[in-house]
Motif scaffolding. Structure first.
Motif, mmCIF file in Angstrom:
data_model
loop_
_atom_site.group_PDB
_atom_site.id
_atom_site.type_symbol
_atom_site.label_atom_id
_atom_site.label_comp_id
_atom_site.label_asym_id
_atom_site.label_seq_id
_atom_site.Cartn_x
_atom_site.Cartn_y
_atom_site.Cartn_z
ATOM 1 N N TYR A 1 2.848 -3.857 -2.570
ATOM 2 C CA TYR A 1 2.076 -2.658 -2.256
ATOM 3 C C TYR A 1 0.671 -2.759 -2.829
ATOM 4 C CZ TYR A 1 6.686 -0.915 -1.149
ATOM 5 O OH TYR A 1 7.940 -0.766 -0.610
ATOM 6 N N ASP A 2 -0.326 -2.566 -1.973
ATOM 7 C CA ASP A 2 -1.711 -2.577 -2.430
ATOM 8 C C ASP A 2 -2.176 -1.147 -2.690
ATOM 9 O OD1 ASP A 2 -2.169 -1.475 0.086
ATOM 10 O OD2 ASP A 2 -3.195 -3.245 0.872
ATOM 11 N N SER A 3 -3.422 -1.011 -3.106
ATOM 12 C CA SER A 3 -3.940 0.308 -3.470
ATOM 13 C C SER A 3 -3.954 1.267 -2.282
ATOM 14 C CB SER A 3 -5.328 0.190 -4.087
ATOM 15 O OG SER A 3 -6.219 -0.437 -3.184
ATOM 16 N N LEU A 4 -4.199 0.769 -1.089
ATOM 17 C CA LEU A 4 -4.198 1.645 0.089
ATOM 18 C C LEU A 4 -2.818 2.227 0.347
ATOM 19 C CD1 LEU A 4 -6.556 -0.279 2.540
ATOM 20 C CD2 LEU A 4 -7.056 1.754 1.178
ATOM 21 N N ALA A 5 -1.793 1.413 0.191
ATOM 22 C CA ALA A 5 -0.416 1.896 0.364
ATOM 23 C C ALA A 5 -0.095 2.953 -0.685
ATOM 24 C CB ALA A 5 0.564 0.738 0.277
ATOM 25 N N LEU A 6 -0.529 2.722 -1.915
ATOM 26 C CA LEU A 6 -0.256 3.684 -2.983
ATOM 27 C C LEU A 6 -0.991 4.996 -2.747
ATOM 28 C CD1 LEU A 6 -0.338 1.358 -6.099
ATOM 29 C CD2 LEU A 6 1.641 2.211 -4.835
ATOM 30 N N LEU A 7 -2.211 4.932 -2.264
ATOM 31 C CA LEU A 7 -2.952 6.155 -1.962
ATOM 32 C C LEU A 7 -2.281 6.935 -0.837
ATOM 33 C CD1 LEU A 7 -6.604 4.840 -2.303
ATOM 34 C CD2 LEU A 7 -5.446 6.488 -3.804
ATOM 35 N N GLN A 8 -1.761 6.216 0.146
ATOM 36 C CA GLN A 8 -1.041 6.877 1.243
ATOM 37 C C GLN A 8 0.211 7.576 0.712
ATOM 38 O OE1 GLN A 8 0.314 4.251 4.346
ATOM 39 N NE2 GLN A 8 1.217 5.908 5.520
ATOM 40 N N VAL A 9 0.985 6.872 -0.097
ATOM 41 C CA VAL A 9 2.225 7.431 -0.647
ATOM 42 C C VAL A 9 1.930 8.627 -1.547
ATOM 43 C CG1 VAL A 9 4.155 6.939 -2.193
ATOM 44 C CG2 VAL A 9 3.522 5.288 -0.439
ATOM 45 N N THR A 10 0.957 8.489 -2.425
ATOM 46 C CA THR A 10 0.664 9.598 -3.337
ATOM 47 C C THR A 10 0.062 10.790 -2.592
ATOM 48 O OG1 THR A 10 -1.439 8.563 -3.971
ATOM 49 C CG2 THR A 10 0.462 8.211 -5.425
ATOM 50 N N GLY A 11 -0.630 10.539 -1.487
ATOM 51 C CA GLY A 11 -1.120 11.643 -0.671
ATOM 52 C C GLY A 11 0.026 12.467 -0.104
#
Length: 85
Positions: free
Chosen positions: A39-49
């Protein structure tokens, strides 16, 4: 609202960003870097959103980027303030 658990977090990761091939999210992954989990930072931002919207909390993007492991991300999520009513 109760704290988000590792099982809930890994479920959201799977739901929003999929499973990385060869990675067992059901194992002891609390201290495994997200990059090793696929998981990269974009995936984490999507999940946390998604988590922020569901839980009505504010999660700072820069705090998410700095949380390199599930343990650190859970600390960020579980310490995030509720959104103003």
């Amino acid at each position: 609202m109760s704290d988000l658990t590792i099982h809930e977090l890994t479920g959201k990761l799977r739901e929003c960003a999929g499973d990385a091939e060869g990675v067992d999210l059901d194992g002891d992954v609390l201290d495994v870097p997200f990059l090793e989990l696929g998981y990269d930072s974009l995936a984490l931002l999507q999940v946390t959103g998604v988590i922020a919207r569901e839980r009505l909390i504010d999660i700072a993007d820069d705090a998410v980027i700095e949380a390199h492991t599930p343990r650190l991300l859970l600390e960020v999520i579980n310490s995030s303030p509720n959104q103003a009513a």
